[in-house]
Design an enzyme around this catalytic site. Structure first.
Site, short mmCIF file in Angstrom:
data_model
loop_
_atom_site.label_atom_id
_atom_site.label_comp_id
_atom_site.label_asym_id
_atom_site.label_seq_id
_atom_site.Cartn_x
_atom_site.Cartn_y
_atom_site.Cartn_z
CG ASP A 3 -4.18 -0.68 -2.93
OD1 ASP A 3 -5.29 0.36 -3.38
OD2 ASP A 3 -4.88 -1.47 -2.48
CE LYS A 42 -10.80 -5.12 -1.19
NZ LYS A 42 -10.11 -4.13 -2.43
CE LYS A 44 -4.88 -1.75 2.47
NZ LYS A 44 -5.31 -1.31 0.97
CG ASP A 104 -10.02 -2.11 -4.75
OD1 ASP A 104 -10.93 -2.63 -4.86
OD2 ASP A 104 -8.79 -2.67 -4.26
CD GLU A 122 -5.29 -3.62 -5.37
OE1 GLU A 122 -6.13 -2.85 -4.67
OE2 GLU A 122 -3.77 -4.90 -5.23
#
Length: 347
Positions: free
Chosen positions: A179, A257, A149, A230, A205
């Site tokens: 991400d 997700k 991240k 995402d 992402e």
């Protein structure tokens, strides 16, 4: 058939940072079905501030589901279009109730322990030393794909961390995904993406905030670094709107997700569209407890996608439920010799 819902607060072992802030607790809800002496359980996993169904009437809708459980899984799913996490919980609960083992929803070589799922190792945001320590731990644990991240600390320090990985592992040995969680401003996004392209990154992402589809389309068209959508998928409910989004943006990947996009059925719709437009995809959990994670893993295995998926064992929490899910050498396994530390009769 009787249905009840139960709130449960998961507590992080240590604060977990994202570009949207630091998480210390995670709210989730369990839907329990009872019929003819059997019980089934589903998890409605919601992330406040991110889930499309983060609404004041969320609990009211859970009660509505319990009052109308006689409608059945398919009809309830259709009635819950704007509540994707509850759609998923309903799907899960009905599969659980109908299964011989309430935790083996979709039997396969994975649930028999004969096969595993390749997964990425997640590196949370924090200061440079904390992130470097996590990277070293993931490498020692045998992961061959790391998801890092970015967007919370100084960008030069984040590049230094990427440089650290590449100085020790080439792209054949270690895949890197990053991400940004929408952290880049539109006017800087392409420049920042280009700055990290040289580190042989697999994908980035959500570089910019969702709903900036004009700019996201430009980025996907002009970047050398593949972009994965995402958060952009959250709140896109109809099949027509899903297809329109992919046609407009043309991303290289989408990340799915189930708790955010309508469970197994919603995920399957996105997969079909992605394959129609030759867009890559993978599935990831969204900080569910091991109840939800278990269902996602079983579904994911059946999709036969060889890419590393975004799954784990829910080891982030102090009060998660012990389960047969185990990670070894960057693979997720279902170890049948281990038992669930979750008693349905307690709910």
């Amino acid at each position: 058939m009787k249905a009840t819902y139960h709130k449960y607060i998961l507590h992080f072992k240590q604060p977990s940072g994202t570009s949207r802030g630091v998480l210390t607790d995670k709210e989730t809800w369990f839907l329990v079905l009872e019929e003819n002496g059997k019980k089934g359980i589903g998890e409605c996993g919601i992330l406040r501030g991110l889930s499309a169904d983060d609404r004041p009437d969320y609990e009211e809708k859970l009660q509505w589901v319990c009052d109308n459980i006689h409608l059945g899984a398919e009809k309830l799913w259709e009635e819950l279009m704007e509540f994707p996490s509850i759609q998923f919980g309903v799907e899960m609960a009905f599969l659980s109730l109908q299964s011989e083992n309430p935790f083996v929803l979709l039997p396969s070589k994975f649930t028999s322990g004969a096969a595993s799922i390749a997964i990425n190792g997640l590196v949370w945001m924090g200061d440079e030393a904390f992130m470097k320590r996590q990277i070293e731990e993931k490498i020692e644990q045998g992961f061959r794909c790391i998801k890092m991240k970015i967007g919370a600390i100084d960008f030069e320090k984040e590049k230094a961390l990427l440089r650290f990985i590449r100085q020790n592992f080439d792209a054949e040995t270690m895949e890197i995904r990053v991400d940004a969680n929408g952290a880049f401003f539109e006017n800087e996004a392409l420049d920042k993406i280009n700055q990290i392209t040289g580190f042989q990154i697999h994908s980035i992402e959500q570089p910019i905030q969702k709903n900036k589809t004009d700019m996201m389309s430009v980025l996907c068209k002009n970047t050398q670094l593949p972009i994965a959508l995402d958060e952009e998928l959250i709140g896109v409910f109809s099949l027509a709107d899903k297809e329109a989004l992919l046609q407009k943006v043309r991303p290289q990947y989408i990340i799915l997700k189930p708790s955010f996009i309508g469970g197994f059925r919603g995920t399957s719709e996105w997969i079909a569209l992605a394959e129609k437009y030759q867009i890559g995809w993978w599935i990831t959990s969204a900080l569910e407890s091991n109840i939800g994670l278990n269902a996602i893993a079983q579904f994911t295995y059946l999709q036969n996608n060889p890419m590393p998926q975004g799954l784990g064992t829910g080891a982030l929490y102090t009060n998660n439920f012990e389960s047969p899910l185990q990670v070894a050498q960057g693979q997720l396994w279902y170890r049948n010799e281990l038992e669930w530390a979750f008693d349905l009769d307690q709910l």
